[in-house]
Scaffold this motif. Structure first.
Motif, PDB file in Angstrom:
ATOM      1  N   LEU A  39       0.829  -1.206   0.000  1.00 34.57           N
ATOM      2  CA  LEU A  39       0.000   0.000   0.000  1.00 34.57           C
ATOM      3  C   LEU A  39       0.865   1.258   0.000  1.00 34.57           C
ATOM      4  N   ARG A  40       1.937   1.239   0.809  1.00 34.34           N
ATOM      5  CA  ARG A  40       2.848   2.388   0.850  1.00 34.34           C
ATOM      6  C   ARG A  40       3.520   2.610  -0.505  1.00 34.34           C
ATOM      7  N   ASP A  41       3.960   1.519  -1.133  1.00 35.62           N
ATOM      8  CA  ASP A  41       4.599   1.630  -2.444  1.00 35.62           C
ATOM      9  C   ASP A  41       3.634   2.213  -3.472  1.00 35.62           C
ATOM     10  N   ASP A  42       2.401   1.752  -3.461  1.00 30.07           N
ATOM     11  CA  ASP A  42       1.385   2.260  -4.382  1.00 30.07           C
ATOM     12  C   ASP A  42       1.112   3.748  -4.119  1.00 30.07           C
ATOM     13  N   ALA A  43       0.996   4.096  -2.851  1.00 29.77           N
ATOM     14  CA  ALA A  43       0.736   5.498  -2.500  1.00 29.77           C
ATOM     15  C   ALA A  43       1.909   6.382  -2.907  1.00 29.77           C
ATOM     16  N   THR A  44       3.126   5.889  -2.732  1.00 27.03           N
ATOM     17  CA  THR A  44       4.312   6.654  -3.125  1.00 27.03           C
ATOM     18  C   THR A  44       4.325   6.861  -4.640  1.00 27.03           C
ATOM     19  N   ALA A  45       3.980   5.826  -5.393  1.00 30.76           N
ATOM     20  CA  ALA A  45       3.948   5.930  -6.853  1.00 30.76           C
ATOM     21  C   ALA A  45       2.896   6.934  -7.314  1.00 30.76           C
ATOM     22  N   ARG A  46       1.775   6.984  -6.649  1.00 31.68           N
ATOM     23  CA  ARG A  46       0.688   7.903  -7.028  1.00 31.68           C
ATOM     24  C   ARG A  46       0.894   9.302  -6.481  1.00 31.68           C
ATOM     25  N   SER A  47       1.761   9.459  -5.514  1.00 27.67           N
ATOM     26  CA  SER A  47       1.978  10.737  -4.835  1.00 27.67           C
ATOM     27  C   SER A  47       2.382  11.838  -5.809  1.00 27.67           C
ATOM     28  N   SER A  48       3.281  11.538  -6.717  1.00 25.26           N
ATOM     29  CA  SER A  48       3.742  12.537  -7.677  1.00 25.26           C
ATOM     30  C   SER A  48       2.595  13.053  -8.530  1.00 25.26           C
ATOM     31  N   SER A  49       1.759  12.156  -8.985  1.00 26.89           N
ATOM     32  CA  SER A  49       0.612  12.537  -9.807  1.00 26.89           C
ATOM     33  C   SER A  49      -0.356  13.429  -9.032  1.00 26.89           C
ATOM     34  N   VAL A  50      -0.589  13.068  -7.787  1.00 24.46           N
ATOM     35  CA  VAL A  50      -1.502  13.857  -6.957  1.00 24.46           C
ATOM     36  C   VAL A  50      -0.908  15.245  -6.694  1.00 24.46           C
ATOM     37  N   GLU A  51       0.380  15.307  -6.438  1.00 20.08           N
ATOM     38  CA  GLU A  51       1.025  16.602  -6.197  1.00 20.08           C
ATOM     39  C   GLU A  51       0.936  17.491  -7.437  1.00 20.08           C
ATOM     40  N   GLN A  52       1.084  16.900  -8.625  1.00 20.91           N
ATOM     41  CA  GLN A  52       0.936  17.666  -9.858  1.00 20.91           C
ATOM     42  C   GLN A  52      -0.482  18.200 -10.002  1.00 20.91           C
ATOM     43  N   ARG A  53      -1.463  17.365  -9.675  1.00 21.81           N
ATOM     44  CA  ARG A  53      -2.858  17.816  -9.755  1.00 21.81           C
ATOM     45  C   ARG A  53      -3.129  18.933  -8.747  1.00 21.81           C
ATOM     46  N   GLU A  54      -2.557  18.809  -7.558  1.00 19.77           N
ATOM     47  CA  GLU A  54      -2.741  19.857  -6.548  1.00 19.77           C
ATOM     48  C   GLU A  54      -2.130  21.171  -7.023  1.00 19.77           C
ATOM     49  N   ALA A  55      -0.934  21.093  -7.610  1.00 20.06           N
ATOM     50  CA  ALA A  55      -0.288  22.294  -8.131  1.00 20.06           C
ATOM     51  C   ALA A  55      -1.124  22.915  -9.243  1.00 20.06           C
ATOM     52  N   LYS A  56      -1.657  22.070 -10.127  1.00 17.29           N
ATOM     53  CA  LYS A  56      -2.505  22.562 -11.225  1.00 17.29           C
ATOM     54  C   LYS A  56      -3.768  23.222 -10.665  1.00 17.29           C
ATOM     55  N   ALA A  57      -4.358  22.595  -9.645  1.00 15.25           N
ATOM     56  CA  ALA A  57      -5.568  23.165  -9.027  1.00 15.25           C
ATOM     57  C   ALA A  57      -5.268  24.536  -8.412  1.00 15.25           C
ATOM     58  N   LYS A  58      -4.117  24.670  -7.773  1.00 16.12           N
ATOM     59  CA  LYS A  58      -3.747  25.972  -7.195  1.00 16.12           C
ATOM     60  C   LYS A  58      -3.548  27.012  -8.287  1.00 16.12           C
ATOM     61  N   GLU A  59      -2.920  26.592  -9.374  1.00 12.77           N
ATOM     62  CA  GLU A  59      -2.681  27.501 -10.491  1.00 12.77           C
ATOM     63  C   GLU A  59      -3.995  27.967 -11.108  1.00 12.77           C
ATOM     64  N   VAL A  60      -4.897  27.026 -11.341  1.00 11.01           N
ATOM     65  CA  VAL A  60      -6.200  27.366 -11.922  1.00 11.01           C
ATOM     66  C   VAL A  60      -6.988  28.260 -10.964  1.00 11.01           C
ATOM     67  N   SER A  61      -6.902  27.960  -9.687  1.00  9.85           N
ATOM     68  CA  SER A  61      -7.591  28.774  -8.684  1.00  9.85           C
ATOM     69  C   SER A  61      -7.047  30.202  -8.675  1.00  9.85           C
ATOM     70  N   ALA A  62      -5.720  30.330  -8.778  1.00  6.82           N
ATOM     71  CA  ALA A  62      -5.110  31.664  -8.808  1.00  6.82           C
ATOM     72  C   ALA A  62      -5.569  32.434 -10.041  1.00  6.82           C
ATOM     73  N   ARG A  63      -5.645  31.730 -11.195  1.00  9.44           N
ATOM     74  CA  ARG A  63      -6.126  32.392 -12.409  1.00  9.44           C
ATOM     75  C   ARG A  63      -7.586  32.811 -12.266  1.00  9.44           C
ATOM     76  N   ALA A  64      -8.372  31.964 -11.624  1.00 10.28           N
ATOM     77  CA  ALA A  64      -9.792  32.287 -11.422  1.00 10.28           C
ATOM     78  C   ALA A  64      -9.939  33.520 -10.531  1.00 10.28           C
ATOM     79  N   HIS A  65      -9.121  33.587  -9.470  1.00  7.27           N
ATOM     80  CA  HIS A  65      -9.188  34.755  -8.584  1.00  7.27           C
ATOM     81  C   HIS A  65      -8.754  36.021  -9.327  1.00  7.27           C
ATOM     82  N   ALA A  66      -7.709  35.903 -10.154  1.00  3.82           N
ATOM     83  CA  ALA A  66      -7.248  37.059 -10.924  1.00  3.82           C
ATOM     84  C   ALA A  66      -8.322  37.502 -11.914  1.00  3.82           C
ATOM     85  N   ALA A  67      -8.951  36.539 -12.581  1.00  2.00           N
ATOM     86  CA  ALA A  67     -10.013  36.873 -13.538  1.00  2.00           C
ATOM     87  C   ALA A  67     -11.198  37.523 -12.829  1.00  2.00           C
TER      88      ALA A  67
END
Length: 125
Positions: A39-67
């Protein structure tokens, strides 16, 4: 068999049961450790993908606030322009009324103008 013999057999059976229980417990613990590691190995493998999605969500949120901030600023600017336009319409209507009154007065006192027939040209009619 004597009582001592039965006691020895009972002790041996109890020891065998205890050994089986210990072995089973260790296998269960090892199995749980292995599953947890999987389970830890699987979570570690998926962690990078989730972090990228979180970063993208923050970026989109920042653009939405600016707009939204830009839209709010434009709405405020539009309101200011609308208020200025309404004020200008009021001023021009007042000035038009004053001009019409002045033309009417001129027509009234002009001896060459017949009643009800003004000579001035009104562009706004």
């Amino acid at each position: 068999m004597s009582t001592t013999g039965w006691i020895i057999v009972a002790v041996i059976v109890v020891l065998i049961v205890v050994v089986i229980a210990i072995v089973a417990s260790r296998r269960s613990t090892a199995s749980k450790r292995s599953r947890a590691q999987g389970l830890r190995d699987d979570a570690t493998a998926r962690s990078s993908s989730v972090e990228q999605r979180e970063a993208k969500a923050k970026e989109v949120s920042a653009r939405a606030h600016a707009a939204q901030a830009d839209a709010d600023a434009k709405a405020a600017e539009a309101e200011r322009h609308g208020a200025a336009a309404r004020q200008e319409h009021k001023r021009s209507a007042k000035e038009r009324a004053e001009l019409d009154s002045q033309f009417d007065e001129a027509d009234r006192i002009d001896p060459d103008t017949r009643r009800g027939e003004g000579r001035h040209h009104r562009d706004h009619d």
